[in-house]
Design a protein around this motif. Structure first.
Motif, PDB file in Angstrom:
ATOM      1  N   TYR A  71       0.829  -1.202   0.000  1.00  0.00           N
ATOM      2  CA  TYR A  71       0.000   0.000   0.000  1.00  0.00           C
ATOM      3  C   TYR A  71       0.871   1.262   0.000  1.00  0.00           C
ATOM      4  CZ  TYR A  71      -4.518  -2.157   1.384  1.00  0.00           C
ATOM      5  OH  TYR A  71      -5.704  -2.827   1.439  1.00  0.00           O
ATOM      6  N   GLY A  72       0.263   2.375  -0.371  1.00  0.00           N
ATOM      7  CA  GLY A  72       0.955   3.644  -0.171  1.00  0.00           C
ATOM      8  C   GLY A  72       1.061   4.493  -1.427  1.00  0.00           C
ATOM      9  N   ASN A  73       1.575   5.713  -1.234  1.00  0.00           N
ATOM     10  CA  ASN A  73       1.811   6.680  -2.315  1.00  0.00           C
ATOM     11  C   ASN A  73       0.585   6.948  -3.185  1.00  0.00           C
ATOM     12  OD1 ASN A  73       4.772   6.915  -1.867  1.00  0.00           O
ATOM     13  ND2 ASN A  73       4.621   7.844  -3.891  1.00  0.00           N
ATOM     14  N   SER A  74      -0.392   7.628  -2.596  1.00  0.00           N
ATOM     15  CA  SER A  74      -1.659   7.824  -3.301  1.00  0.00           C
ATOM     16  C   SER A  74      -1.507   8.642  -4.579  1.00  0.00           C
ATOM     17  CB  SER A  74      -2.679   8.483  -2.374  1.00  0.00           C
ATOM     18  OG  SER A  74      -2.191   9.739  -1.974  1.00  0.00           O
ATOM     19  N   ASP A  75      -0.442   9.442  -4.686  1.00  0.00           N
ATOM     20  CA  ASP A  75      -0.317  10.259  -5.905  1.00  0.00           C
ATOM     21  C   ASP A  75       0.630   9.649  -6.939  1.00  0.00           C
ATOM     22  OD1 ASP A  75       1.841  10.645  -4.309  1.00  0.00           O
ATOM     23  OD2 ASP A  75       1.827  12.842  -4.427  1.00  0.00           O
ATOM     24  N   GLY A  76       1.067   8.420  -6.706  1.00  0.00           N
ATOM     25  CA  GLY A  76       1.850   7.734  -7.735  1.00  0.00           C
ATOM     26  C   GLY A  76       3.336   7.706  -7.456  1.00  0.00           C
ATOM     27  N   LEU A  77       4.058   6.888  -8.225  1.00  0.00           N
ATOM     28  CA  LEU A  77       5.518   6.791  -8.055  1.00  0.00           C
ATOM     29  C   LEU A  77       6.178   8.088  -8.496  1.00  0.00           C
ATOM     30  CD1 LEU A  77       6.685   3.331  -9.441  1.00  0.00           C
ATOM     31  CD2 LEU A  77       5.872   3.965  -7.165  1.00  0.00           C
ATOM     32  N   PRO A  78       7.178   8.543  -7.740  1.00  0.00           N
ATOM     33  CA  PRO A  78       7.843   9.804  -8.122  1.00  0.00           C
ATOM     34  C   PRO A  78       8.389   9.754  -9.552  1.00  0.00           C
ATOM     35  CG  PRO A  78       8.590   9.057  -5.956  1.00  0.00           C
ATOM     36  CD  PRO A  78       7.684   7.991  -6.482  1.00  0.00           C
ATOM     37  N   GLU A  79       8.954   8.611  -9.955  1.00  0.00           N
ATOM     38  CA  GLU A  79       9.546   8.580 -11.300  1.00  0.00           C
ATOM     39  C   GLU A  79       8.475   8.583 -12.399  1.00  0.00           C
ATOM     40  OE1 GLU A  79       9.948   6.464  -8.678  1.00  0.00           O
ATOM     41  OE2 GLU A  79      11.153   4.757  -9.320  1.00  0.00           O
ATOM     42  N   MET A  80       7.301   8.067 -12.084  1.00  0.00           N
ATOM     43  CA  MET A  80       6.200   8.119 -13.073  1.00  0.00           C
ATOM     44  C   MET A  80       5.662   9.544 -13.158  1.00  0.00           C
ATOM     45  SD  MET A  80       4.683   5.870 -15.068  1.00  0.00           S
ATOM     46  CE  MET A  80       4.119   6.826 -16.460  1.00  0.00           C
ATOM     47  N   ASP A  93       5.478  18.207  -8.851  1.00  0.00           N
ATOM     48  CA  ASP A  93       4.557  18.528  -7.741  1.00  0.00           C
ATOM     49  C   ASP A  93       3.158  18.861  -8.229  1.00  0.00           C
ATOM     50  OD1 ASP A  93       6.392  18.242  -5.853  1.00  0.00           O
ATOM     51  OD2 ASP A  93       6.720  20.390  -5.484  1.00  0.00           O
ATOM     52  N   GLU A  94       3.069  19.158  -9.511  1.00  0.00           N
ATOM     53  CA  GLU A  94       1.769  19.556 -10.067  1.00  0.00           C
ATOM     54  C   GLU A  94       1.052  18.381 -10.735  1.00  0.00           C
ATOM     55  OE1 GLU A  94       2.986  24.175 -11.126  1.00  0.00           O
ATOM     56  OE2 GLU A  94       3.619  22.572 -12.465  1.00  0.00           O
ATOM     57  N   VAL A  95       1.548  17.163 -10.477  1.00  0.00           N
ATOM     58  CA  VAL A  95       0.992  15.975 -11.143  1.00  0.00           C
ATOM     59  C   VAL A  95       0.537  14.942 -10.114  1.00  0.00           C
ATOM     60  CG1 VAL A  95       1.508  14.054 -12.700  1.00  0.00           C
ATOM     61  CG2 VAL A  95       2.589  16.271 -13.086  1.00  0.00           C
ATOM     62  N   ILE A  96      -0.606  14.337 -10.409  1.00  0.00           N
ATOM     63  CA  ILE A  96      -1.030  13.134  -9.683  1.00  0.00           C
ATOM     64  C   ILE A  96      -1.106  12.010 -10.707  1.00  0.00           C
ATOM     65  CG2 ILE A  96      -2.978  11.959  -8.587  1.00  0.00           C
ATOM     66  CD1 ILE A  96      -3.799  14.646  -7.405  1.00  0.00           C
ATOM     67  N   VAL A  97      -0.483  10.881 -10.428  1.00  0.00           N
ATOM     68  CA  VAL A  97      -0.632   9.732 -11.321  1.00  0.00           C
ATOM     69  C   VAL A  97      -1.741   8.855 -10.747  1.00  0.00           C
ATOM     70  CG1 VAL A  97       0.511   7.762 -12.364  1.00  0.00           C
ATOM     71  CG2 VAL A  97       1.794   9.853 -11.951  1.00  0.00           C
ATOM     72  N   PHE A 107     -14.212  12.120 -14.532  1.00  0.00           N
ATOM     73  CA  PHE A 107     -15.513  11.782 -13.949  1.00  0.00           C
ATOM     74  C   PHE A 107     -15.481  12.054 -12.444  1.00  0.00           C
ATOM     75  CE2 PHE A 107     -18.519   9.016 -11.897  1.00  0.00           C
ATOM     76  CZ  PHE A 107     -19.595   8.889 -12.762  1.00  0.00           C
ATOM     77  N   ASP A 108     -14.402  11.614 -11.800  1.00  0.00           N
ATOM     78  CA  ASP A 108     -14.323  11.753 -10.349  1.00  0.00           C
ATOM     79  C   ASP A 108     -14.243  13.216  -9.939  1.00  0.00           C
ATOM     80  OD1 ASP A 108     -14.104  10.568  -7.716  1.00  0.00           O
ATOM     81  OD2 ASP A 108     -12.120  11.499  -7.719  1.00  0.00           O
ATOM     82  N   ASN A 109     -13.506  14.000 -10.727  1.00  0.00           N
ATOM     83  CA  ASN A 109     -13.397  15.415 -10.389  1.00  0.00           C
ATOM     84  C   ASN A 109     -14.765  16.086 -10.456  1.00  0.00           C
ATOM     85  OD1 ASN A 109     -12.865  18.410 -11.346  1.00  0.00           O
ATOM     86  ND2 ASN A 109     -11.175  17.715 -10.039  1.00  0.00           N
ATOM     87  N   ILE A 110     -15.519  15.733 -11.473  1.00  0.00           N
ATOM     88  CA  ILE A 110     -16.843  16.344 -11.621  1.00  0.00           C
ATOM     89  C   ILE A 110     -17.788  15.828 -10.524  1.00  0.00           C
ATOM     90  CG2 ILE A 110     -18.868  16.437 -13.151  1.00  0.00           C
ATOM     91  CD1 ILE A 110     -16.853  16.817 -15.450  1.00  0.00           C
ATOM     92  N   ALA A 111     -17.700  14.539 -10.229  1.00  0.00           N
ATOM     93  CA  ALA A 111     -18.524  13.983  -9.148  1.00  0.00           C
ATOM     94  C   ALA A 111     -18.228  14.729  -7.842  1.00  0.00           C
ATOM     95  CB  ALA A 111     -18.239  12.492  -8.982  1.00  0.00           C
ATOM     96  N   SER A 112     -16.959  14.962  -7.591  1.00  0.00           N
ATOM     97  CA  SER A 112     -16.544  15.655  -6.377  1.00  0.00           C
ATOM     98  C   SER A 112     -17.119  17.075  -6.342  1.00  0.00           C
ATOM     99  CB  SER A 112     -15.010  15.676  -6.341  1.00  0.00           C
ATOM    100  OG  SER A 112     -14.551  16.534  -5.352  1.00  0.00           O
ATOM    101  N   LEU A 282      -8.252  11.633  -2.677  1.00  0.00           N
ATOM    102  CA  LEU A 282      -7.658  10.359  -3.114  1.00  0.00           C
ATOM    103  C   LEU A 282      -7.359   9.440  -1.938  1.00  0.00           C
ATOM    104  CD1 LEU A 282      -5.009  11.199  -5.860  1.00  0.00           C
ATOM    105  CD2 LEU A 282      -7.262  10.156  -6.126  1.00  0.00           C
ATOM    106  N   THR A 283      -6.886  10.028  -0.855  1.00  0.00           N
ATOM    107  CA  THR A 283      -6.519   9.182   0.279  1.00  0.00           C
ATOM    108  C   THR A 283      -7.745   8.577   0.952  1.00  0.00           C
ATOM    109  OG1 THR A 283      -6.427  11.137   1.664  1.00  0.00           O
ATOM    110  CG2 THR A 283      -4.344  10.354   0.797  1.00  0.00           C
ATOM    111  N   VAL A 284      -8.921   9.191   0.707  1.00  0.00           N
ATOM    112  CA  VAL A 284     -10.152   8.589   1.219  1.00  0.00           C
ATOM    113  C   VAL A 284     -10.614   7.461   0.296  1.00  0.00           C
ATOM    114  CG1 VAL A 284     -12.548   9.035   1.908  1.00  0.00           C
ATOM    115  CG2 VAL A 284     -10.810  10.796   2.248  1.00  0.00           C
ATOM    116  N   GLN A 285     -10.323   7.626  -0.996  1.00  0.00           N
ATOM    117  CA  GLN A 285     -10.815   6.651  -1.983  1.00  0.00           C
ATOM    118  C   GLN A 285     -10.032   5.352  -2.005  1.00  0.00           C
ATOM    119  OE1 GLN A 285     -10.583   9.086  -5.552  1.00  0.00           O
ATOM    120  NE2 GLN A 285     -12.799   9.049  -5.711  1.00  0.00           N
TER     121      GLN A 285
END
Ligand code: PMP
Length: 425
Positions: A71-80, A93-97, A107-112, A282-285
């Motif tokens: 488990y872990g790293n909700s925003d993705g691997l640093p190298e990705m 820092d401006e990216v979530i994978v 879809f999720d952004n709009i749902a939120s 994301l950390t809730v999802q």
């Protein structure tokens, strides 16, 4: 050959008879071809097969020591994140994978936003009839998201340098219920349009009446060039920062047409402060995304240049298919002045405007002769093309020989439907 509009009734009757003969000859061949969806061909998927073998039993750690099996790293691997950041020309820092699909992230952004509001503002869902601007023709799955959430869609014409910005500026600045706009800024789906620098700057300088307005910048085809000269667009995030609108854009992209469509990696980019906000959700999802798949991508591509080199292999496969479509359209339809189309230099589609009022008929004729096209109207909100004329051709999936057959049939049907229509009137 002469333009259909110049033909006498008798000439039209003759033309119709000849076209019907060609059409029936096609029908008797019992074809079963599909040019409806923008899927990569099997040979394109094969380009990434090495990815299935790139990890070994003792290779599961990211460069920061993170065990990708756990488990872990909700925003993705640093190298990705770095690979996406380099391709999008922004900061990691401006990216979530995310997971495998950028559409899910949209879809999720709009749902939120519907249920929780933009950054804890009043939920869109409790503000009345919220609306989105939809440059048309556009991507049917964007429109499907709006329909799902009962967001009213407003058509905005898409020109060869981007959406009609006079209209966008006027509407966005006057109506606080307009909450978003869908944009595919590079090699748009379906026209293949590339937004000009001026268009991007005008987007960055929008003065929305709604303080919770967002630009949904779906850069799905950012590296999907077909020509020798890759198209370049201005960086919306930087332009928005310069214009004092840093939180307005939400950028999406994915490797669905880079590696495997069904098992790729998607990403979202936005201002650091937007990203921090989104990460909380994301950390809730989930307790983290599929990091082994990200690691596979990192091992296989190594870096952004590895991805760019890989895209050249895709282009080599796709170029002959697009050329077959464009050459045939030119050969069969130009002399009749019966349709118009853009010549895309990237992306996945060729979008054709056939004679007004005949798109549905063309799609039906093709279907009855064994070629499935994207449904007429699909490129418009609610499936309603007001002029019934736009058809999206997706030549990537079938093998070249099938593309050639399908496009010939399409040209015959386009002419036949136009002749039928003229004889009716
Ligand atoms: N956006 C656009 C404009 C597309 O054309 C597509 C695929 N047809 C997608 C998004 C889907 O992206 P993903 O596979 O990352 O969900």
């Amino acid at each position: 050959m002469m333009a259909l509009s110049q033909m006498s009734r008798e000439q039209l009757e003759q033309e119709k008879a000849q076209l019907e003969k060609r059409y029936h000859a096609f029908q008797s061949r019992g074809l079963k071809l599909d040019m409806s969806r923008g899927k990569p061909g099997n040979d394109q998927l094969d380009l990434s097969n090495g990815m299935l073998e790139v990890l070994t039993a003792d290779d599961y750690k990211a460069e920061n020591g993170l065990d990708c099996r756990n488990y872990g790293n909700s925003d993705g691997l640093p190298e990705m994140r770095k690979i996406f950041a380099d391709l999008l020309e922004i900061d990691p820092d401006e990216v979530i994978v995310g997971g495998n699909s950028s559409l899910t992230m949209m879809f999720d952004n709009i749902a939120s936003n519907m249920t929780h509001g933009v950054r804890d503002g009043k939920p869109w869902g409790r503000q009345g009839e919220v609306k989105f601007l939809c440059p048309v023709p556009g991507y049917d799955r964007h429109f499907a998201i709006c329909e799902y959430f009962h967001i009213k869609m407003i058509n905005v014409p898409l020109h060869s340098d981007g959406p009609d910005m006079d209209m966008v500026e006027r509407l966005v600045s006057s109506d606080p219920l307009i909450k978003g706009i869908w944009c595919v800024p590079k090699y748009s789906n379906p026209d293949g349009v590339v937004y000009s620098d001026e268009t991007v700057r005008r987007f960055a300088h929008l003065k929305p009446a709604a303080d919770d307005f967002r630009i949904y910048w779906d850069n799905a085809y950012m590296i999907h060039h077909l020509g020798e000269e890759p198209a370049k667009i201005l960086n919306l995030l930087t332009e928005c920062e310069k214009a004092g609108n840093p939180n307005m854009p939400l950028i999406f992209t994915s490797f669905s047409k880079v590696s495997f469509s069904g098992a790729a990696v998607a990403a979202m980019a936005a201002s650091k402060s937007n990203i921090d906000y989104i990460k909380k959700r994301l950390t809730v999802q989930a307790i983290g995304p599929d990091k082994l798949n990200q690691l596979r991508h990192v091992r296989f591509f190594k870096d952004a240049n590895g991805v760019r080199a890989h895209m050249k292999k895709h282009a080599a496969i796709l170029r002959p298919k697009f050329a077959a479509v464009l050459d045939k359209l030119d050969e069969e339809l130009t002399p009749y002045s019966v349709a118009t189309w853009e010549k895309p230099t990237g992306g996945y589609f060729v979008s054709v405007n056939v004679a007004e009022g005949t798109a549905k008929r063309v799609v039906q004729l093709c279907k009855e002769a064994g070629v499935v096209l994207t449904g007429a109207g699909a490129t418009y909100p609610y499936g309603k093309d007001p002029l019934d004329r736009n058809i999206r051709l997706a030549p990537t999936y079938p093998p070249l020989e099938e593309v050639k057959e399908a496009i010939e049939l399409f040209c015959i049907c386009t002419k036949l439907a136009a002749v039928e229509k003229m004889l009716e009137s």
